[in-house]
Design a protein around this motif. Structure first.
Motif, PDB file in Angstrom:
ATOM      1  N   ASP A  99       0.839  -1.202   0.000  1.00 42.47           N
ATOM      2  CA  ASP A  99       0.000   0.000   0.000  1.00 42.47           C
ATOM      3  C   ASP A  99       0.874   1.251   0.000  1.00 42.47           C
ATOM      4  OD1 ASP A  99      -2.347  -1.561   0.262  1.00 42.47           O
ATOM      5  OD2 ASP A  99      -2.360  -1.363   2.445  1.00 42.47           O
ATOM      6  N   ILE A 100       1.856   1.270   0.877  1.00 50.01           N
ATOM      7  CA  ILE A 100       2.741   2.437   0.997  1.00 50.01           C
ATOM      8  C   ILE A 100       3.471   2.690  -0.325  1.00 50.01           C
ATOM      9  CG2 ILE A 100       4.846   3.308   2.105  1.00 50.01           C
ATOM     10  CD1 ILE A 100       3.787   1.904   4.704  1.00 50.01           C
ATOM     11  N   ALA A 101       4.028   1.631  -0.888  1.00 47.59           N
ATOM     12  CA  ALA A 101       4.747   1.778  -2.161  1.00 47.59           C
ATOM     13  C   ALA A 101       3.804   2.264  -3.263  1.00 47.59           C
ATOM     14  CB  ALA A 101       5.403   0.456  -2.552  1.00 47.59           C
ATOM     15  N   ASN A 102       2.586   1.736  -3.291  1.00 52.08           N
ATOM     16  CA  ASN A 102       1.624   2.148  -4.319  1.00 52.08           C
ATOM     17  C   ASN A 102       1.186   3.600  -4.131  1.00 52.08           C
ATOM     18  OD1 ASN A 102       1.691  -0.329  -5.577  1.00 52.08           O
ATOM     19  ND2 ASN A 102      -0.225  -1.046  -4.705  1.00 52.08           N
ATOM     20  N   ILE A 103       1.027   4.018  -2.899  1.00 56.83           N
ATOM     21  CA  ILE A 103       0.604   5.396  -2.629  1.00 56.83           C
ATOM     22  C   ILE A 103       1.675   6.382  -3.081  1.00 56.83           C
ATOM     23  CG2 ILE A 103       0.176   7.070  -0.773  1.00 56.83           C
ATOM     24  CD1 ILE A 103      -1.345   4.759   0.678  1.00 56.83           C
ATOM     25  N   VAL A 104       2.907   6.164  -2.662  1.00 53.80           N
ATOM     26  CA  VAL A 104       3.953   7.115  -3.067  1.00 53.80           C
ATOM     27  C   VAL A 104       4.188   7.054  -4.578  1.00 53.80           C
ATOM     28  CG1 VAL A 104       5.033   7.282  -0.794  1.00 53.80           C
ATOM     29  CG2 VAL A 104       5.898   5.596  -2.434  1.00 53.80           C
ATOM     30  N   TRP A 105       4.065   5.864  -5.152  1.00 54.22           N
ATOM     31  CA  TRP A 105       4.171   5.724  -6.607  1.00 54.22           C
ATOM     32  C   TRP A 105       3.101   6.557  -7.306  1.00 54.22           C
ATOM     33  CZ3 TRP A 105       0.589   3.939 -10.124  1.00 54.22           C
ATOM     34  CH2 TRP A 105       1.050   3.778 -11.434  1.00 54.22           C
ATOM     35  N   ALA A 106       1.872   6.514  -6.798  1.00 55.23           N
ATOM     36  CA  ALA A 106       0.768   7.267  -7.411  1.00 55.23           C
ATOM     37  C   ALA A 106       1.040   8.767  -7.374  1.00 55.23           C
ATOM     38  CB  ALA A 106      -0.546   6.939  -6.706  1.00 55.23           C
ATOM     39  N   LEU A 110       1.922  11.108 -10.878  1.00 49.92           N
ATOM     40  CA  LEU A 110       1.157  12.287 -11.295  1.00 49.92           C
ATOM     41  C   LEU A 110       1.860  13.593 -10.914  1.00 49.92           C
ATOM     42  CD1 LEU A 110      -2.505  11.124 -10.599  1.00 49.92           C
ATOM     43  CD2 LEU A 110      -1.297  11.272 -12.785  1.00 49.92           C
ATOM     44  N   HIS A 111       3.094  13.475 -10.437  1.00 50.67           N
ATOM     45  CA  HIS A 111       3.895  14.649 -10.049  1.00 50.67           C
ATOM     46  C   HIS A 111       3.141  15.530  -9.059  1.00 50.67           C
ATOM     47  CE1 HIS A 111       6.781  13.452 -13.054  1.00 50.67           C
ATOM     48  NE2 HIS A 111       5.783  13.327 -13.896  1.00 50.67           N
ATOM     49  N   HIS A 112       2.525  14.874  -8.093  1.00 50.91           N
ATOM     50  CA  HIS A 112       1.748  15.590  -7.071  1.00 50.91           C
ATOM     51  C   HIS A 112       2.499  15.519  -5.740  1.00 50.91           C
ATOM     52  CE1 HIS A 112      -2.057  17.273  -5.536  1.00 50.91           C
ATOM     53  NE2 HIS A 112      -1.586  16.774  -4.415  1.00 50.91           N
ATOM     54  N   SER A 113       3.063  16.608  -5.355  1.00 50.14           N
ATOM     55  CA  SER A 113       3.831  16.661  -4.119  1.00 50.14           C
ATOM     56  C   SER A 113       2.899  16.727  -2.906  1.00 50.14           C
ATOM     57  CB  SER A 113       4.734  17.891  -4.146  1.00 50.14           C
ATOM     58  OG  SER A 113       5.501  17.954  -2.973  1.00 50.14           O
ATOM     59  N   GLY A 136       8.920  -2.906  -4.072  1.00 50.34           N
ATOM     60  CA  GLY A 136       8.334  -1.867  -3.237  1.00 50.34           C
ATOM     61  C   GLY A 136       9.375  -0.868  -2.756  1.00 50.34           C
ATOM     62  N   ILE A 137      10.548  -1.375  -2.405  1.00 46.82           N
ATOM     63  CA  ILE A 137      11.649  -0.482  -2.002  1.00 46.82           C
ATOM     64  C   ILE A 137      12.045   0.397  -3.178  1.00 46.82           C
ATOM     65  CG2 ILE A 137      14.074  -0.383  -1.286  1.00 46.82           C
ATOM     66  CD1 ILE A 137      13.544  -3.017   0.281  1.00 46.82           C
ATOM     67  N   SER A 138      12.181  -0.222  -4.342  1.00 43.88           N
ATOM     68  CA  SER A 138      12.563   0.517  -5.548  1.00 43.88           C
ATOM     69  C   SER A 138      11.525   1.587  -5.888  1.00 43.88           C
ATOM     70  CB  SER A 138      12.717  -0.465  -6.710  1.00 43.88           C
ATOM     71  OG  SER A 138      12.968   0.209  -7.899  1.00 43.88           O
ATOM     72  N   ASN A 139      10.247   1.227  -5.862  1.00 41.35           N
ATOM     73  CA  ASN A 139       9.185   2.191  -6.178  1.00 41.35           C
ATOM     74  C   ASN A 139       9.157   3.333  -5.170  1.00 41.35           C
ATOM     75  OD1 ASN A 139       8.457   0.611  -8.340  1.00 41.35           O
ATOM     76  ND2 ASN A 139       6.552  -0.106  -7.452  1.00 41.35           N
ATOM     77  N   THR A 140       9.385   3.013  -3.917  1.00 39.70           N
ATOM     78  CA  THR A 140       9.377   4.039  -2.877  1.00 39.70           C
ATOM     79  C   THR A 140      10.540   5.000  -3.068  1.00 39.70           C
ATOM     80  OG1 THR A 140       8.247   2.533  -1.352  1.00 39.70           O
ATOM     81  CG2 THR A 140       9.400   4.422  -0.374  1.00 39.70           C
ATOM     82  N   ALA A 141      11.727   4.469  -3.294  1.00 38.24           N
ATOM     83  CA  ALA A 141      12.890   5.326  -3.534  1.00 38.24           C
ATOM     84  C   ALA A 141      12.679   6.181  -4.778  1.00 38.24           C
ATOM     85  CB  ALA A 141      14.153   4.474  -3.672  1.00 38.24           C
ATOM     86  N   TRP A 142      12.158   5.571  -5.840  1.00 36.63           N
ATOM     87  CA  TRP A 142      11.884   6.304  -7.073  1.00 36.63           C
ATOM     88  C   TRP A 142      10.905   7.449  -6.819  1.00 36.63           C
ATOM     89  CZ3 TRP A 142       7.200   6.989  -9.580  1.00 36.63           C
ATOM     90  CH2 TRP A 142       7.276   7.633 -10.825  1.00 36.63           C
ATOM     91  N   THR A 146      11.740  11.203  -7.484  1.00 33.62           N
ATOM     92  CA  THR A 146      10.990  11.882  -8.542  1.00 33.62           C
ATOM     93  C   THR A 146      10.391  13.194  -8.048  1.00 33.62           C
ATOM     94  OG1 THR A 146      10.515   9.822  -9.685  1.00 33.62           O
ATOM     95  CG2 THR A 146       9.015  11.654 -10.116  1.00 33.62           C
ATOM     96  N   LEU A 147       9.895  13.177  -6.822  1.00 35.20           N
ATOM     97  CA  LEU A 147       9.290  14.393  -6.269  1.00 35.20           C
ATOM     98  C   LEU A 147      10.310  15.267  -5.539  1.00 35.20           C
ATOM     99  CD1 LEU A 147       5.832  13.050  -5.026  1.00 35.20           C
ATOM    100  CD2 LEU A 147       6.333  14.435  -7.052  1.00 35.20           C
ATOM    101  N   CYS A 148      11.580  14.887  -5.634  1.00 35.26           N
ATOM    102  CA  CYS A 148      12.660  15.640  -4.972  1.00 35.26           C
ATOM    103  C   CYS A 148      12.348  15.849  -3.495  1.00 35.26           C
ATOM    104  CB  CYS A 148      12.896  16.986  -5.671  1.00 35.26           C
ATOM    105  SG  CYS A 148      13.398  16.813  -7.389  1.00 35.26           S
ATOM    106  N   HIS A 149      11.879  14.784  -2.876  1.00 36.17           N
ATOM    107  CA  HIS A 149      11.538  14.845  -1.459  1.00 36.17           C
ATOM    108  C   HIS A 149      12.666  14.180  -0.656  1.00 36.17           C
ATOM    109  CE1 HIS A 149       8.608  15.456   1.779  1.00 36.17           C
ATOM    110  NE2 HIS A 149       9.316  14.492   2.350  1.00 36.17           N
ATOM    111  N   PRO A 150      13.492  14.985  -0.016  1.00 30.29           N
ATOM    112  CA  PRO A 150      14.628  14.397   0.706  1.00 30.29           C
ATOM    113  C   PRO A 150      14.189  13.659   1.970  1.00 30.29           C
ATOM    114  CG  PRO A 150      14.513  16.745   1.126  1.00 30.29           C
ATOM    115  CD  PRO A 150      13.433  16.435   0.113  1.00 30.29           C
ATOM    116  N   SER A 151      14.842  12.564   2.224  1.00 31.91           N
ATOM    117  CA  SER A 151      14.641  11.824   3.469  1.00 31.91           C
ATOM    118  C   SER A 151      15.906  11.021   3.748  1.00 31.91           C
ATOM    119  CB  SER A 151      13.432  10.904   3.377  1.00 31.91           C
ATOM    120  OG  SER A 151      13.276  10.236   4.618  1.00 31.91           O
ATOM    121  N   PRO A 152      16.955  11.695   4.230  1.00 33.59           N
ATOM    122  CA  PRO A 152      18.215  10.979   4.485  1.00 33.59           C
ATOM    123  C   PRO A 152      18.058   9.740   5.367  1.00 33.59           C
ATOM    124  CG  PRO A 152      18.583  13.330   4.577  1.00 33.59           C
ATOM    125  CD  PRO A 152      17.085  13.131   4.467  1.00 33.59           C
ATOM    126  N   PRO A 153      17.235   9.774   6.438  1.00 32.25           N
ATOM    127  CA  PRO A 153      17.107   8.546   7.237  1.00 32.25           C
ATOM    128  C   PRO A 153      16.511   7.378   6.441  1.00 32.25           C
ATOM    129  CG  PRO A 153      16.309  10.434   8.486  1.00 32.25           C
ATOM    130  CD  PRO A 153      16.531  10.899   7.079  1.00 32.25           C
TER     131      PRO A 153
END
Length: 164
Positions: A99-106, A110-113, A136-142, A146-153
């Motif tokens: 679910d998490i991977a699909n949500i961030v992928w969606a 659609l380039h919706h930050s 799922g890890i790959s989709n989440t990282a992507w 893609t949205l240039c959302h930093p999350s170093p942790p």
């Protein structure tokens, strides 16, 4: 899919009655169109109108499936995605790794930050990364990239996971 005419006819019949659909019926409908690869912009726009005042009635699976369907068919609906982001924050611990991977992928597709949602997902995901499949890890990282959302942790945990 083999019958675009059928999906077009269903849309014609459903549009004036969408207000009668439950949140689950709404999410099932958009999921079916996406799964079949059949775009119906007028139907999705009408569903958006009906769904917006009822966002709080969608369960976590309905949220995930609806977001996935809109993104799969490349149907942008910024207001709907904003409202679903708020709802997803309330359900964050109910979402499984897919679910998490699909949500961030969606959102990324659609380039919706949605910084608040992505910040919370990053916090949750870094502690649950062991539950994710490699895709799922790959989709989440992507999605984060893609949205240039930093999350170093989160990216640190992803790197650790890749090295182990």
């Amino acid at each position: 899919h083999s019958s675009p005419q059928l999906f077009d006819e269903i849309a014609k019949v459903a549009m004036p009655r969408i207000h009668e659909f439950s949140p689950q019926a709404i999410s099932n409908t958009v999921w079916a169109y996406a799964k079949a690869g059949h775009s119906s912009p007028q139907l999705f726009d009408r569903i958006t109108e009906v769904a917006l005042p009822r966002i709080h009635k969608f369960n976590h699976q309905g949220i995930t499936n609806t977001l996935w369907a809109y993104a799969t068919l490349n149907h942008s609906s910024p207001l709907l995605f904003n409202k679903f982001a708020e709802a997803a924050l309330l359900h964050i611990h109910k979402f499984n790794s897919q679910d998490i991977a699909n949500i961030v992928w969606a959102y990324a597709t659609l380039h919706h930050s949605s910084p608040r949602l992505f910040n919370r997902i990053a916090q949750v995901t870094q502690h649950r990364l062991h539950e994710f499949e490699p895709q799922g890890i790959s989709n989440t990282a992507w999605a984060f990239a893609t949205l240039c959302h930093p999350s170093p942790p989160l990216f640190g945990k992803i790197a650790e996971s890749a090295l182990s």
